[in-house]
Structures are given as structure tokens and as C-alpha cells.
Design an enzyme around this catalytic site. Structure first.
Site, short mmCIF file in Angstrom:
data_model
loop_
_atom_site.label_atom_id
_atom_site.label_comp_id
_atom_site.label_asym_id
_atom_site.label_seq_id
_atom_site.Cartn_x
_atom_site.Cartn_y
_atom_site.Cartn_z
N CYS A 30 -23.65 66.14 50.09
CA CYS A 30 -22.78 65.96 48.92
C CYS A 30 -22.03 67.27 48.61
O CYS A 30 -21.28 67.74 49.45
CB CYS A 30 -23.55 65.42 47.71
SG CYS A 30 -22.45 64.71 46.45
N HIS A 86 -25.22 60.54 50.09
CA HIS A 86 -26.61 60.98 49.87
C HIS A 86 -27.55 60.21 50.79
O HIS A 86 -27.90 59.06 50.49
CB HIS A 86 -27.02 60.70 48.41
CG HIS A 86 -26.43 61.65 47.43
ND1 HIS A 86 -27.01 62.87 47.15
CD2 HIS A 86 -25.33 61.56 46.66
CE1 HIS A 86 -26.28 63.49 46.24
NE2 HIS A 86 -25.25 62.72 45.93
N GLU A 129 -30.64 60.62 51.12
CA GLU A 129 -31.91 60.39 50.41
C GLU A 129 -31.83 59.23 49.42
O GLU A 129 -32.84 58.78 48.91
CB GLU A 129 -32.37 61.68 49.71
CG GLU A 129 -31.71 62.02 48.40
CD GLU A 129 -30.31 62.63 48.50
OE1 GLU A 129 -29.80 63.09 47.46
OE2 GLU A 129 -29.72 62.64 49.62
#
Length: 212
Positions: A83, A192, A194
Site C-alpha cells: 500500500c 493489501h 493481508e
């Protein structure tokens, strides 16, 4: 097989805990720290980042993060930016008319996305180039984005002197922007991983596997 050790760089930016957990699940031994030597010497370095470009750069400079990144890359040691952690790898960022110098590992400017609705928030597909290691097996998956700024023009010219970076693109509201870059030891994603479910987990495993 011993697990590679990864430092998630703690410089006051990013949802650090979720990044740590995701990289642990990908098969790495993870340390969350802003310590210069620990970050310099890990098998892999993950640079997270959320919020404003200028604030991220200020936090990074406070722990000499740009020097950690530069020295790791000079020695061919892997770095993954996520990001705003990807955006700060570029030459500069422009937000609200304020221009901030970045880490300058790649030429280019981070600027506001030219789409009717900003931020770009939610799941989106990506256009992956042939030969990608990062997206191996997940080229057709969707990933989770949340950002108002991006790199809309890739300007690095290698002129065949070195292997050209693999640049993955995405599109929002008719505007294209860089979604990921694979450039030797330096890798980055605008989305992202994650927060991207199984596809993001697979991408992180692909990255961690390169550290073995």
C-alpha cells in the site's frame, strides 16, 4: 526446513498486527521492529503503510528506514512494500498540492487517481504480466484495495541493460494504476495481501518462498 526470518518494519504506520500474522501464516518467523540492524539483516523486510504519503515518509525517515531499504537492495536482499509502503518506494508523492520526496528506488510520481469515485475501495482484478513469481497460481484472483492515490505512469526504462521489472496493473473508474511491481529483490503491491483472503495468503507464501 528452517523458516526465513522477516522483519515487519515498525515506523508508526500500517495495520502492523495483521501484517505480522499474515506473514507468519505464510511460513516466516516474523519480528516487528524499527531497529536498524535487525531490519537490515533479516532474510526479508516488509514495509507496510497506510494514510498520508508525507506522514509515512516522515515516520520512515525517523528510523532511517529509507537507508535500510536502500542498503538491503544494494546487497540484493528482498524488500516487500504494501500500500503506502509501495508508494514511498517511488521518487515522490503529491497529495493536496504538497509534494514529498520518496525513497526514489523507482522513478515516478504517486498522484490522485482520476476516477469518478475515490477512494478506490474493495476487491478488484489485476492484469498480471507473464513470468510473475508473486502471482504464480493466482493471476485471475481478486485483491483488496483501499487507496485514493497511485502510480498512473510507469517510467523506468532499463533499455535491456538489466531485466525489466514485471509491472502488474489494475483499473478503477477508467483510470489505470500500478497494482504491483516485481523488480529483482524489490517487490511491492498497492493492494493489501493481508486483507485479500486466500489469494493474498497465496501471494505472501509465494514471496516468503523466494526467501528460502
Amino acid at each position: 526446513m528452517t523458516q526465513p526470518n522477516v522483519v515487519v518494519l515498525d515506523y508508526g504506520s500500517g495495520n502492523l498486527r495483521s501484517a505480522v500474522r499474515a506473514v507468519e501464516r505464510a511460513g516466516a518467523d516474523v519480528t516487528l521492529t524499527g531497529d536498524f540492524d535487525t531490519a537490515l539483516n533479516a532474510d526479508g523486510l516488509l514495509v507496510p503503510g497506510v494514510g498520508a504519503y508525507a506522514a509515512c515518509m516522515a515516520g520512515l525517515r525517523a528510523i532511517k528506514g529509507e537507508r535500510i531499504i536502500g542498503r538491503r537492495l544494494a546487497g540484493g536482499r528482498p524488500v516487500l512494500g504494501i500500500c503506502v509502503g509501495m508508494q514511498v518506494l517511488f521518487e515522490r508523492g503529491v497529495e493536496h498540492g504538497v509534494e514529498t520526496e520518496g525513497c526514489d528506488e523507482w522513478p515516478g510520481v504517486v498522484e490522485r487517481i482520476q476516477a469518478p469515485v475515490v477512494p478506490h475501495m474493495g476487491w478488484n482484478t489485476v492484469d498480471v504480466p507473464a513470468g510473475s513469481t508473486l502471482f504464480d497460481g493466482i493471476q485471475d484472483e481478486r485483491f483488496y484495495f483501499v487507496h485514493s492515490y497511485g502510480v498512473r505512469d510507469w517510467t523506468l526504462e532499463t533499455n535491456d541493460r538489466t531485466r525489466a521489472p514485471l509491472v502488474t496493473w489494475s483499473e478503477h473508474g477508467g483510470d489505470r494504476f500500478v497494482a504491483a511491481v516485481e523488480n529483482g529483490p524489490l517487490t511491492a503491491t498497492q493492494f493489501h495481501p493481508e486483507k485479500s483472503g486466500d489469494a493474498g495468503a497465496a501471494l505472501l507464501r509465494n514471496w516468503v518462498d523466494t526467501l528460502r
